[in-house]
Design a protein around this motif. Structure first.
Motif, short mmCIF file in Angstrom:
data_model
loop_
_atom_site.label_atom_id
_atom_site.label_comp_id
_atom_site.label_asym_id
_atom_site.label_seq_id
_atom_site.Cartn_x
_atom_site.Cartn_y
_atom_site.Cartn_z
N PRO A 96 0.85 -1.20 0.00
CA PRO A 96 0.00 0.00 0.00
C PRO A 96 0.88 1.24 0.00
O PRO A 96 2.01 1.21 0.50
CB PRO A 96 -0.79 -0.12 1.30
CG PRO A 96 0.05 -1.00 2.19
CD PRO A 96 0.74 -1.95 1.26
N PRO A 97 0.39 2.33 -0.56
CA PRO A 97 1.21 3.55 -0.59
C PRO A 97 1.55 4.02 0.82
O PRO A 97 0.70 4.01 1.71
CB PRO A 97 0.31 4.56 -1.32
CG PRO A 97 -1.08 4.02 -1.18
CD PRO A 97 -0.94 2.53 -1.15
N GLU A 98 2.79 4.40 1.02
CA GLU A 98 3.25 4.84 2.34
C GLU A 98 3.37 6.35 2.39
O GLU A 98 3.46 7.02 1.37
CB GLU A 98 4.60 4.20 2.66
CG GLU A 98 4.54 2.69 2.81
CD GLU A 98 5.91 2.11 3.14
OE1 GLU A 98 6.91 2.75 2.77
OE2 GLU A 98 5.97 1.05 3.75
N ALA A 99 3.41 6.86 3.61
CA ALA A 99 3.62 8.29 3.78
C ALA A 99 4.98 8.67 3.22
O ALA A 99 5.94 7.91 3.31
CB ALA A 99 3.53 8.67 5.25
N ASN A 100 5.04 9.84 2.66
CA ASN A 100 6.28 10.30 2.03
C ASN A 100 6.95 11.34 2.94
O ASN A 100 6.44 12.47 3.08
CB ASN A 100 5.95 10.92 0.66
CG ASN A 100 7.20 11.37 -0.07
OD1 ASN A 100 8.33 11.19 0.42
ND2 ASN A 100 7.02 11.96 -1.24
N PRO A 101 8.06 10.99 3.56
CA PRO A 101 8.71 11.96 4.46
C PRO A 101 9.29 13.15 3.75
O PRO A 101 9.70 14.12 4.38
CB PRO A 101 9.82 11.12 5.12
CG PRO A 101 10.10 10.03 4.15
CD PRO A 101 8.79 9.72 3.48
N PHE A 102 9.34 13.09 2.39
CA PHE A 102 9.93 14.20 1.64
C PHE A 102 8.90 15.27 1.30
O PHE A 102 9.25 16.31 0.75
CB PHE A 102 10.59 13.66 0.37
CG PHE A 102 11.60 12.59 0.66
CD1 PHE A 102 12.86 12.92 1.12
CD2 PHE A 102 11.27 11.25 0.51
CE1 PHE A 102 13.78 11.93 1.41
CE2 PHE A 102 12.19 10.26 0.81
CZ PHE A 102 13.45 10.60 1.26
N ARG A 115 13.82 7.98 -4.20
CA ARG A 115 12.72 8.51 -3.39
C ARG A 115 12.88 10.00 -3.08
O ARG A 115 11.91 10.67 -2.73
CB ARG A 115 12.59 7.72 -2.10
CG ARG A 115 13.83 7.69 -1.21
CD ARG A 115 13.63 6.73 -0.04
NE ARG A 115 14.76 6.73 0.88
CZ ARG A 115 15.86 6.03 0.72
NH1 ARG A 115 15.99 5.25 -0.37
NH2 ARG A 115 16.83 6.08 1.60
N SER A 116 14.10 10.52 -3.19
CA SER A 116 14.30 11.94 -2.90
C SER A 116 14.70 12.75 -4.13
O SER A 116 14.83 13.97 -4.04
CB SER A 116 15.40 12.09 -1.83
OG SER A 116 16.64 11.56 -2.31
N GLY A 117 14.89 12.08 -5.27
CA GLY A 117 15.44 12.77 -6.44
C GLY A 117 14.58 13.92 -6.93
O GLY A 117 15.09 15.00 -7.23
N ASP A 118 13.26 13.69 -7.04
CA ASP A 118 12.40 14.76 -7.55
C ASP A 118 12.45 15.98 -6.64
O ASP A 118 12.61 17.12 -7.10
CB ASP A 118 10.96 14.26 -7.64
CG ASP A 118 10.74 13.43 -8.91
OD1 ASP A 118 11.67 13.34 -9.72
OD2 ASP A 118 9.63 12.88 -9.05
#
Length: 802
Positions: free
Chosen positions: A70-76, A726-729
């Motif tokens: 399932p989609p997880e929270a995004n700390p970024f 996960r942090s590139g964008d």
């Protein structure tokens, strides 16, 4: 995309950032330009092609094999946002520095004797407060001749003295307005002594002007009457409140007016006498100054008053004693101990006595400095002793207003007058509600004018500048006339009057809910100072209630207060114990306060200790815990700006090597924050002067400018952040923001151009950076300056030579 796959595109890309930049923006499927690209599909494709094998493996290990997650929270998502975003931010470093300068370590105390007649004795100073009880018979007393003769030797005429004398001779009556200690009384005695040949009486100050009859005036004498500070109150003050007030007699007061002064003038003329009435600055003084009898009495130059007193005290001493005493008065440690910008005449006379005794070797240097440090404490003591007498709200309210204003200036010294005045009104309400809980105090709409009110707190209004972070705005600022007054005021009310602690604590907590950093920063630092003086009381009444709030601003204020309290080495272990207890608990609000507190260094004592505590909390949380990662990363970035960035950079690299995803995410989000946070927003409670020149720039640029040796290490961390899927964008967006700012700032552009070659190590890195530059130049809404972009493009190409 491999290096070989990219080789065919090199020719087109090497033409420069202008070549094809606009076309690429036109080809976007959603029609958005580069400035609106957050979350765009082309960014996802580019980021996917840029992922390194190492990061892909780490991601796969974390997410597990087989089955959809399932989609997880995004700390970024919260990268680049402060913990109090949306409610005012953390404010500028200037606000914090001003607050820290205001409140110095509390000086050692000194004993005072308070007489039962309402006088305070400290050295050779006495301060009249109030008179209580039933009205006595009118009394008067002659001023001793030796006093008047001594005044002839030491008195220095104030500006306007000749006009005062002419007015007194013409009207037989003069009203002198000013502050106690400003030289009003000496000027009045000098005037009366001059026009009557040293025949002066003092009239009983417990009686109003309208109560004086001709029989009380002695023919040919001068008469001095000093009105109490509350004599300009309203004509009639009915009792309000409960039944307990009804048995008290109603108090009717006659408001002093020109009519009463006319009558007094005629009485004096009939006796061939003269009179001077002293009125303290305030509403009554404002009114009387507009009449025919009133004049403002400015203080004389303190240096000249000091010289005259020294000349008298050192008469008969060896040659050079006078010059030595005057040089001693200018010595840096003496002026610092005094803590006052300019001495009032009474204080100058006291200092002359101390200096003369030092010249006669009756005092040591240490004793002289101790005597000098008592000046501000004596001032604070005179302001607050019995300020709520006689204890009923209508009569005490004017004194409570003045008291609240003095305390507010102590907290907001050097800040906007409007902020200090509003804070004073809030404190007046707290004080009045404590004195009489049944009666609402209300606010006067047209009380003391803003030009006159500062004198109540020995302060001045001046043009100032308020640091908002991104900008500095002009303000009308209020400032004590002495650096030591703020600390003396807070120490006096905190240590001297226990019942004042409750309303002051509630007031500070209210201010710490205010979203404006100009308010909560000042209030939280003051709260921390008070807690360092009495941890048991301060923690329970100030810090604990705010730390448990579900609002971001009071938690940030509680963290600031905790860190400031930890500045006291005897309190610091207690702060550490509290933070450890909260860190191990289940309360998320308290945990948030812990993370914020460790961004200030002071709580743990060292940068290393602060990083250890942050890592300890983060390791126990999920890698996608947005709140914890976001708050902890803000504190990491604050530690980067704390003066020891080398330690922080080494620890961030170690966290990446550790292999745990939660620590890796902490590093990635922290690096994102360095791209977007202005340095001024990352103020700490310790000065870092080298960063001040770069306050408006992103922290990464400030570090490149002040610590160039860190450039390779910072570049390595940023390359990792850009190359991680996960942090590139978010990292590319943040870097684009930094490049846009640098394009408008020539000095920042130089630092960025030295960083870019360190980022463009591989062809994949260079492709990523060139693609970003093309987007920025081709942005339809905000195209970046082509000249600056060209310099950046060339800098990226330099990375190929490494």
């Amino acid at each position: 995309m491999s290096d070989d796959d990219a080789s065919g595109q090199d020719a087109a890309r090497d033409d420069g950032p202008a070549a094809g930049g606009g076309d690429r923006a036109d080809e976007r499927s959603d029609g958005r330009s580069g400035g609106d690209r957050a979350g765009g599909s082309d960014r996802s494709e580019r980021s996917g092609s840029d992922r390194s094998g190492t990061d892909r493996g780490a991601t796969d290990r974390t997410e597990g094999a087989g089955g959809e997650q399932p989609p997880e929270a995004n700390p970024f998502e919260r990268a680049g946002r402060s913990p109090v975003d949306g409610v005012g931010g953390t404010g500028g470093a200037g606000t914090a520095r001003a607050a820290l300068r205001t409140l110095a370590p509390r000086p050692a105390g000194r004993s005072y004797d308070i007489g039962g007649d309402g006088h305070i004795y400290e050295g050779n100073q006495w301060i009249t407060q109030f008179w209580a009880g039933t009205r006595p018979e009118l009394v008067q007393g002659a001023v001793p001749q030796e006093t008047l003769l001594h005044l002839d030797d030491v008195y220095r005429e104030v500006p306007g003295y000749a006009r005062m004398r002419d007015l007194l001779r013409g009207n037989r009556l003069l009203v002198l307005c000013g502050e106690p200690g400003s030289g009003r009384k000496a000027t009045a005695l000098a005037l009366l002594s001059e026009v009557t040949d040293h025949k002066v009486n003092r009239l009983d100050p417990r009686h109003r002007v309208d109560e004086i009859d001709t029989a009380a005036l002695e023919r040919g004498f001068g008469h001095l009457l000093e009105l109490p500070s509350d004599d300009g109150r309203a004509e009639h003050e009915p009792h309000r409140g409960g039944d307990e007030h009804r048995d008290r007699p109603r108090r009717t007061r006659v408001r002093l007016s020109e009519l009463h002064l006319d009558r007094f003038s005629e009485q004096l003329r009939g006796q061939d006498a003269y009179g001077v009435v002293l009125v303290e600055s305030g509403d009554l003084a404002d009114r009387l100054l507009r009449g025919r009898y009133g004049m403002y009495c400015p203080p004389p130059p303190s240096d000249e008053v000091l010289h005259r007193h020294l000349r008298t005290l050192l008469r008969g001493e060896p040659e050079g004693a006078l010059d030595g005493a005057r040089a001693l008065a200018r010595r840096a440690d003496v002026t610092k101990a005094l803590g006052l910008d300019a001495l009032r005449p009474r204080e100058a006379a006291r200092l002359a006595d101390h200096l003369a005794r030092r010249q006669k070797e009756e005092l040591t240097d240490a004793e002289l400095l101790e005597d000098c440090s008592a000046f501000v404490r004596a001032q604070a003591r005179s302001w607050f002793a019995g300020a709520d007498r006689p204890g009923t709200l209508p009569e005490a309210l004017p004194a409570l207003n003045a008291t609240a204003f003095r305390i507010a200036v102590a907290v907001f010294n050097g800040s906007a007058y409007s902020i200090a005045a509003e804070a004073a009104e809030l404190l007046t309400w707290e004080l009045a509600s404590t004195l009489d809980p049944e009666q609402p105090p209300g606010r006067r709409l047209f009380g003391t004018h803003a030009d006159s009110r500062p004198v109540l707190a020995r302060s001045v209004l001046e043009d100032g500048e308020l640091d908002l972070g991104p900008a500095k705005v002009p303000v009308r600022a209020v400032r004590f006339q002495g650096e030591a007054l703020a600390t003396a005021v807070l120490a006096e009310i905190w240590d001297g009057y226990h019942n004042v602690r409750g309303p002051v604590s509630r007031w500070l907590r209210t201010l710490c809910h205010d979203p404006r950093p100009e308010v909560w920063v000042r209030a939280s630092i003051a709260a921390g100072v008070l807690c360092s003086w009495d941890w048991i009381y301060g923690f329970g009444e100030l810090i604990a209630p705010m730390a448990a709030m579900d609002s971001a601003v009071p938690r940030m204020a509680a963290a600031t207060a905790l860190a400031e309290a930890a500045r006291n080495p005897r309190v610091q272990p207690a702060v550490v114990a509290v933070l450890k207890e909260w860190a191990s608990g289940a309360d998320e609000d308290l945990l948030d306060t812990v993370l914020l507190a460790h961004g200030y260094v002071l709580a743990a004592g060292t940068v290393t200790g602060s990083l250890d505590e942050l890592a300890r909390v983060v390791r126990r949380r999920e890698a996608t815990d947005v709140d914890v990662i976001g708050t902890a990363s803000f504190s990491v970035v604050r530690l980067l700006a704390s003066g020891d960035p080398e330690t922080v950079v080494r620890r961030m690299a170690a966290w990446l090597r550790d292999g745990r995803l939660n620590l890796a995410n902490l590093v990635l989000v922290s690096m994102l924050n360095t791209l977007t946070f202005r340095t001024t927003h990352l103020w700490g409670l310790r000065d870092v002067p080298e960063l001040e020149a770069h306050a408006a720039r992103p922290l990464l640029v400030a570090l490149l400018a002040t610590r160039p040796s860190l450039a390779p290490h910072l570049a390595g961390l940023l390359r990792h952040t850009l190359g991680t899927a996960r942090s590139g964008d978010a990292a590319l967006d943040g870097l684009g923001s930094l490049l846009r700012r640098a394009a408008k700032d020539e000095e920042a552009l130089d630092h960025v151009c030295r960083l870019l070659p360190l980022l463009g190590v591989t062809r994949r890195d260079r492709d990523r950076l060139r693609g970003l530059l093309k987007e920025l130049v081709g942005d339809r809404d905000r195209p970046m300056d082509r000249r600056a972009a060209g310099r950046m493009w060339d800098a990226v190409a330099e990375g190929a030579e490494r």
